[in-house]
Design an enzyme around this catalytic site. Structure first.
Site, PDB file in Angstrom:
ATOM      1  N   SER A  50     -13.804 -55.950 -42.136  1.00 21.37           N
ATOM      2  CA  SER A  50     -15.195 -56.657 -41.227  1.00 21.37           C
ATOM      3  C   SER A  50     -15.280 -58.029 -41.726  1.00 21.37           C
ATOM      4  O   SER A  50     -15.215 -58.416 -42.791  1.00 21.37           O
ATOM      5  CB  SER A  50     -16.270 -55.704 -41.348  1.00 21.37           C
ATOM      6  OG  SER A  50     -17.243 -56.496 -40.765  1.00 21.37           O
TER       7      SER A  50
ATOM      8  N   TYR B 232     -23.040 -52.036 -46.091  1.00 20.98           N
ATOM      9  CA  TYR B 232     -21.794 -51.702 -45.305  1.00 20.98           C
ATOM     10  C   TYR B 232     -20.823 -52.892 -45.732  1.00 20.98           C
ATOM     11  O   TYR B 232     -19.695 -52.520 -45.576  1.00 20.98           O
ATOM     12  CB  TYR B 232     -22.196 -51.987 -43.950  1.00 20.98           C
ATOM     13  CG  TYR B 232     -20.928 -52.357 -42.814  1.00 20.98           C
ATOM     14  CD1 TYR B 232     -20.187 -50.955 -42.483  1.00 20.98           C
ATOM     15  CD2 TYR B 232     -20.663 -53.353 -42.392  1.00 20.98           C
ATOM     16  CE1 TYR B 232     -19.149 -51.215 -41.935  1.00 20.98           C
ATOM     17  CE2 TYR B 232     -19.830 -53.455 -41.461  1.00 20.98           C
ATOM     18  CZ  TYR B 232     -18.926 -52.423 -41.115  1.00 20.98           C
ATOM     19  OH  TYR B 232     -17.774 -52.642 -40.184  1.00 20.98           O
TER      20      TYR B 232
END
Length: 332
Positions: free
Chosen positions: A127, A152
């Site tokens: 990501s 995250y």
């Protein structure tokens, strides 16, 4: 080609599996259909894939190591595309344990299964969030990413390190793809296009963080899928890094950004969405949220050099396609 696609009922998972099926691959999907968001949307995505005779799905949680290994042992995939993960920056502030289970334990079980049962190439989703609050833009894969600003992001960076260790120790070819703000039809309900469209159509205000002073490298899902399709057969080796000093010099391992490399301001994004919906938004301007970053921008020169591709779908085109799907799925 035989592939396992994890997270196959997810947004990117469905689109990637469909493209691979159309290309003639035999695809076995794995998904546990968690309740993080509407399970009926996930079921509808699987229904799209079920129309292809070369598709099957196993409803298994990757946290279950023995069950995961049994699937790999039976199917023996040539390639594995790992997209399953607990998504969402803000939700990681509320439920970090879900990220440990899915993004760390689940990924370890995938790595082990690939090692044990002959996967020739593991391609996995990372990501753009790993770049944290990096002030240098565009972001390059060689940038320091040791200061994540959300849990995250920390788990996604951990995935990159875990993959590198398996690549180095077990000679398992691994490629990580850092996705940048993916949007398009069948998107996740917790993402801005979905949240904003619903609120605008219902005449409710939308929450706009950092008072709209944000930019994102919005990337259309078909561009992400094209990048995946090109990277899968491009199996890395330690000798193919062009002599550049990097982790890939000691392992069959690569990292690529997949982003549109043209950041758009959040307020411009809202204006385009208003045009697609044919109605104006009410803005609820708020301060920056914990875990958010002001700007993202991908340097895709490595992707272009190695597989000859760079995303290029304009945001106007992508949002128009999303709105067309949204109205068809929810309002017709």
């Amino acid at each position: 080609m035989r592939l396992i696609v994890t997270g196959v009922a997810g947004f990117i998972g469905m689109h990637a599996a469909k493209r691979l099926l159309l290309d003639g691959a035999e695809v076995l999907g794995i998904d546990s259909l968690t309740s993080y968001y509407d399970v009926t949307l996930k079921e509808a995505r699987l229904k799209v894939l079920a129309a292809y005779p070369n598709f099957a799905v196993e409803r298994v949680d990757l946290v279950d190591g023995p069950a995961t290994q049994r699937i790999f042992e039976r199917f023996r995939p040539e390639m594995t595309l790992h997209l399953a993960a607990q998504a969402g920056v803000r939700y990681s502030l509320q439920n970090p344990q879900a990220y440990v289970d899915s993004n760390l334990r689940g990924f370890l079980n995938v790595l082990e299964s690939c090692r044990l049962y002959g996967t020739r190439h593991l391609v996995y989703a990372s990501s753009s969030s790993v770049y944290g609050a990096n002030s240098k833009v565009p972001f390059t894969a060689d940038d320091n990413v040791d200061h994540p600003v959300s849990f995250y992001a920390a788990t996604k960076r951990a995935n990159e390190l875990m993959a590198h260790s398996y690549s180095h120790v077990y000679n398992l070819p691994c490629t990580g793809l850092r996705f940048f703000t993916v949007h398009g039809p069948w998107g996740r309900p917790d993402m801005a296009p979905f949240l904003f469209s619903r609120a605008i159509l219902e005449k409710r205000p939308i929450d706009v963080y950092n008072y709209g002073e944000m930019e994102r490298d919005f990337t259309y899902v078909d561009d992400i899928v094209e990048g995946i399709a090109r990277v899968l057969p491009h199996i890395p080796s330690p000798a193919s890094n062009g002599g550049r000093p990097s982790a890939s010099a000691v392992a069959p391992y690569r990292l690529y950004n997949i982003g549109n490399h043209k950041p758009v301001s959040l307020l411009r994004f809202i204006n385009i969405l208003e045009e697609c919906l044919g109605t104006k938004a009410q803005l609820n301007l708020l301060p920056m949220q914990p875990g958010d970053v002001r700007t993202t921008c991908a340097d895709v020169s490595d992707l272009m050099r190695d597989v000859g591709y760079a995303p290029n779908t304009p945001l106007e085109t992508g949002l128009a396609e999303f709105v067309r799907w949204y109205k068809s799925y929810y309002l017709s």
